[in-house]
Write a protein that holds these residues in place. Structure first.
Motif, PDB file in Angstrom:
ATOM      1  N   ARG A 141       0.835  -1.199   0.000  1.00 22.38           N
ATOM      2  CA  ARG A 141       0.000   0.000   0.000  1.00 22.38           C
ATOM      3  C   ARG A 141       0.868   1.248   0.000  1.00 22.38           C
ATOM      4  NH1 ARG A 141      -1.020  -2.084   5.181  1.00 22.38           N
ATOM      5  NH2 ARG A 141      -3.121  -2.684   4.568  1.00 22.38           N
ATOM      6  N   ALA A 142       0.280   2.306  -0.492  1.00 21.29           N
ATOM      7  CA  ALA A 142       0.860   3.642  -0.371  1.00 21.29           C
ATOM      8  C   ALA A 142      -0.179   4.504   0.335  1.00 21.29           C
ATOM      9  CB  ALA A 142       1.209   4.216  -1.734  1.00 21.29           C
ATOM     10  N   VAL A 143       0.259   5.268   1.336  1.00 18.20           N
ATOM     11  CA  VAL A 143      -0.658   6.050   2.167  1.00 18.20           C
ATOM     12  C   VAL A 143      -0.138   7.475   2.287  1.00 18.20           C
ATOM     13  CG1 VAL A 143      -1.884   6.185   4.365  1.00 18.20           C
ATOM     14  CG2 VAL A 143      -1.156   3.959   3.485  1.00 18.20           C
ATOM     15  N   ALA A 144      -1.022   8.439   2.088  1.00 20.15           N
ATOM     16  CA  ALA A 144      -0.701   9.852   2.294  1.00 20.15           C
ATOM     17  C   ALA A 144      -1.722  10.437   3.256  1.00 20.15           C
ATOM     18  CB  ALA A 144      -0.716  10.611   0.966  1.00 20.15           C
ATOM     19  N   PHE A 145      -1.275  11.339   4.117  1.00 18.98           N
ATOM     20  CA  PHE A 145      -2.134  11.934   5.130  1.00 18.98           C
ATOM     21  C   PHE A 145      -2.230  13.439   4.917  1.00 18.98           C
ATOM     22  CE2 PHE A 145      -0.229   8.149   7.009  1.00 18.98           C
ATOM     23  CZ  PHE A 145      -1.337   7.488   7.511  1.00 18.98           C
ATOM     24  N   GLN A 146      -3.394  13.989   5.219  1.00 19.82           N
ATOM     25  CA  GLN A 146      -3.597  15.433   5.216  1.00 19.82           C
ATOM     26  C   GLN A 146      -3.997  15.852   6.626  1.00 19.82           C
ATOM     27  OE1 GLN A 146      -6.570  16.962   2.514  1.00 19.82           O
ATOM     28  NE2 GLN A 146      -6.133  19.094   3.042  1.00 19.82           N
ATOM     29  N   ASP A 147      -3.177  16.675   7.250  1.00 17.81           N
ATOM     30  CA  ASP A 147      -3.426  17.129   8.612  1.00 17.81           C
ATOM     31  C   ASP A 147      -4.334  18.355   8.555  1.00 17.81           C
ATOM     32  OD1 ASP A 147      -3.339  17.900  11.269  1.00 17.81           O
ATOM     33  OD2 ASP A 147      -1.225  17.351  11.494  1.00 17.81           O
ATOM     34  N   VAL A 148      -5.531  18.237   9.112  1.00 16.47           N
ATOM     35  CA  VAL A 148      -6.485  19.348   9.090  1.00 16.47           C
ATOM     36  C   VAL A 148      -6.760  19.867  10.499  1.00 16.47           C
ATOM     37  CG1 VAL A 148      -7.577  18.674   6.930  1.00 16.47           C
ATOM     38  CG2 VAL A 148      -8.423  17.716   9.063  1.00 16.47           C
ATOM     39  N   ARG A 149      -5.863  19.574  11.437  1.00 14.86           N
ATOM     40  CA  ARG A 149      -5.974  20.159  12.756  1.00 14.86           C
ATOM     41  C   ARG A 149      -5.572  21.629  12.688  1.00 14.86           C
ATOM     42  NH1 ARG A 149      -2.267  15.901  15.834  1.00 14.86           N
ATOM     43  NH2 ARG A 149      -1.137  16.245  13.879  1.00 14.86           N
ATOM     44  N   VAL A 150      -6.316  22.476  13.335  1.00 21.91           N
ATOM     45  CA  VAL A 150      -6.044  23.914  13.309  1.00 21.91           C
ATOM     46  C   VAL A 150      -4.994  24.203  14.367  1.00 21.91           C
ATOM     47  CG1 VAL A 150      -7.023  26.213  13.506  1.00 21.91           C
ATOM     48  CG2 VAL A 150      -8.397  24.358  12.563  1.00 21.91           C
ATOM     49  N   SER A 151      -3.723  24.272  13.938  1.00 17.82           N
ATOM     50  CA  SER A 151      -2.622  24.508  14.864  1.00 17.82           C
ATOM     51  C   SER A 151      -1.403  24.936  14.065  1.00 17.82           C
ATOM     52  CB  SER A 151      -2.306  23.247  15.683  1.00 17.82           C
ATOM     53  OG  SER A 151      -1.886  22.205  14.825  1.00 17.82           O
ATOM     54  N   ASN A 152      -0.384  25.413  14.775  1.00 13.25           N
ATOM     55  CA  ASN A 152       0.887  25.770  14.145  1.00 13.25           C
ATOM     56  C   ASN A 152       1.801  24.551  14.190  1.00 13.25           C
ATOM     57  OD1 ASN A 152       0.135  28.494  13.713  1.00 13.25           O
ATOM     58  ND2 ASN A 152       0.670  28.995  15.843  1.00 13.25           N
ATOM     59  N   ARG A 153       1.830  23.807  13.092  1.00 15.79           N
ATOM     60  CA  ARG A 153       2.583  22.558  13.051  1.00 15.79           C
ATOM     61  C   ARG A 153       3.972  22.805  12.480  1.00 15.79           C
ATOM     62  NH1 ARG A 153      -2.417  21.678  11.236  1.00 15.79           N
ATOM     63  NH2 ARG A 153      -1.734  21.870   9.077  1.00 15.79           N
ATOM     64  N   LEU A 154       4.982  22.227  13.136  1.00 17.30           N
ATOM     65  CA  LEU A 154       6.348  22.354  12.667  1.00 17.30           C
ATOM     66  C   LEU A 154       6.787  21.161  11.834  1.00 17.30           C
ATOM     67  CD1 LEU A 154       7.993  23.750  15.930  1.00 17.30           C
ATOM     68  CD2 LEU A 154       7.145  25.030  13.954  1.00 17.30           C
ATOM     69  N   THR A 155       6.059  20.047  11.939  1.00 14.52           N
ATOM     70  CA  THR A 155       6.436  18.828  11.241  1.00 14.52           C
ATOM     71  C   THR A 155       5.267  18.321  10.412  1.00 14.52           C
ATOM     72  OG1 THR A 155       7.921  18.232  13.054  1.00 14.52           O
ATOM     73  CG2 THR A 155       7.326  16.485  11.511  1.00 14.52           C
ATOM     74  N   ASP A 156       5.565  17.934   9.167  1.00 13.75           N
ATOM     75  CA  ASP A 156       4.527  17.419   8.289  1.00 13.75           C
ATOM     76  C   ASP A 156       4.071  16.045   8.740  1.00 13.75           C
ATOM     77  OD1 ASP A 156       4.718  19.627   6.669  1.00 13.75           O
ATOM     78  OD2 ASP A 156       6.221  18.724   5.352  1.00 13.75           O
ATOM     79  N   GLN A 157       2.827  15.702   8.384  1.00  9.31           N
ATOM     80  CA  GLN A 157       2.382  14.322   8.523  1.00  9.31           C
ATOM     81  C   GLN A 157       3.189  13.453   7.559  1.00  9.31           C
ATOM     82  OE1 GLN A 157       0.213  12.562  10.393  1.00  9.31           O
ATOM     83  NE2 GLN A 157      -0.152  14.318  11.709  1.00  9.31           N
TER      84      GLN A 157
END
Length: 260
Positions: A141-157
């Protein structure tokens, strides 16, 4: 009417009330394309927001099925189109192979919550293929994530590009009166230049035998050895391993277990 299997027509309206969107009403039209596929087209009208277009399409094939649904709107507080697309599909290729896709995409972090589609913090997009054969199993499998949490994120999913697992198992009483098993896996975790990447290769092999004595005592013995190899890159100074850059790692774990 329960006697009608499929018929195009207008569906009953749905109503909503929200402090952000105001009073809303949704009108829908169901389109019976043919016995194997249909579509639903909808319009949501709000007292505090521009109208929204929604749609759903479903298709049933001989060995597969597909379901897509989504929306689009020119929002009041954004000078661009916003929307989302959710879908899933599965294909039974033959008696051994199956493939599928699951997708969850949105235009921005706030859209799904603002319009009450979903409260999930992370969306998952996946494409996979798997094989079933007697006692053996394989999946990639290949999996990609989209982070939709409302925050200041320093690291990508992280994205998983790819993951593969294979499991093999022998017949009972087939090898020295016991049964062998082998597991192998590959996992590649990739971030878009912002965070730690990890490549892991792992495997294990084992053998297990169960004996029952004339007195009814049961003895089970298992031999197993597991190994894993890691290649870590793009580490930062705050990572758990304590230094930046890249590094390999290796583990080996043999085991003998006897249970009476």
């Amino acid at each position: 009417d329960g006697t009608v299997k499929q018929k195009s027509g207008v569906l009953p309206p749905r109503f909503s009330l929200s402090s952000q969107l105001g009073f809303g009403v949704t009108g829908s039209y169901y389109y019976a394309i043919d016995p194997a596929q249909d579509a639903t087209l909808s319009v949501r009208v709000f007292s505090k927001e521009n109208p929204m277009l929604l749609g759903e399409y479903r298709r049933l094939y001989k060995d597969a099925k597909l379901d897509l649904k989504g929306s689009v709107i020119q929002s009041n507080d954004a000078d661009r189109l916003r929307g989302h697309l959710f879908g899933n599909g599965i294909w039974d290729i033959d008696k051994n192979w199956r493939a599928g896709i699951n997708t969850q995409i949105t235009s921005d972090d706030k859209y799904l919550r603002h319009f009450d589609f979903s409260t999930d913090g992370v969306l998952k997009n996946e494409i996979y293929a798997e094989r079933f054969d007697d006692r053996d199993y394989f999946v990639t499998r290949a999996v990609a994530f989209q982070d939709v949490r409302v925050s200041n994120r320093l690291t990508d999913q992280p994205n998983i590009l790819p993951e593969a697992q294979a499991s093999f198992m022998g017949d009972p009483n087939g090898l020295l009166g016991g049964r062998w098993d082998v597991d192998m896996s590959v996992l590649d975790i990739v971030r878009k230049g912002n965070g730690q990447d990890v490549l892991r290769l792992a495997g294990s092999a084992g053998w297990e035998r169960r004996d029952v004595s004339s007195l009814g005592l049961v003895n089970k013995v298992r031999l197993n050895a597991a190994t894993a190899s890691y290649q870590i890159s793009d580490r930062d100074e705050s990572s758990m391993v304590g230094r930046s850059g890249g590094a390999p790692a290796f583990s080996f774990y043999p085991m003998l277990h006897d249970e009476l």
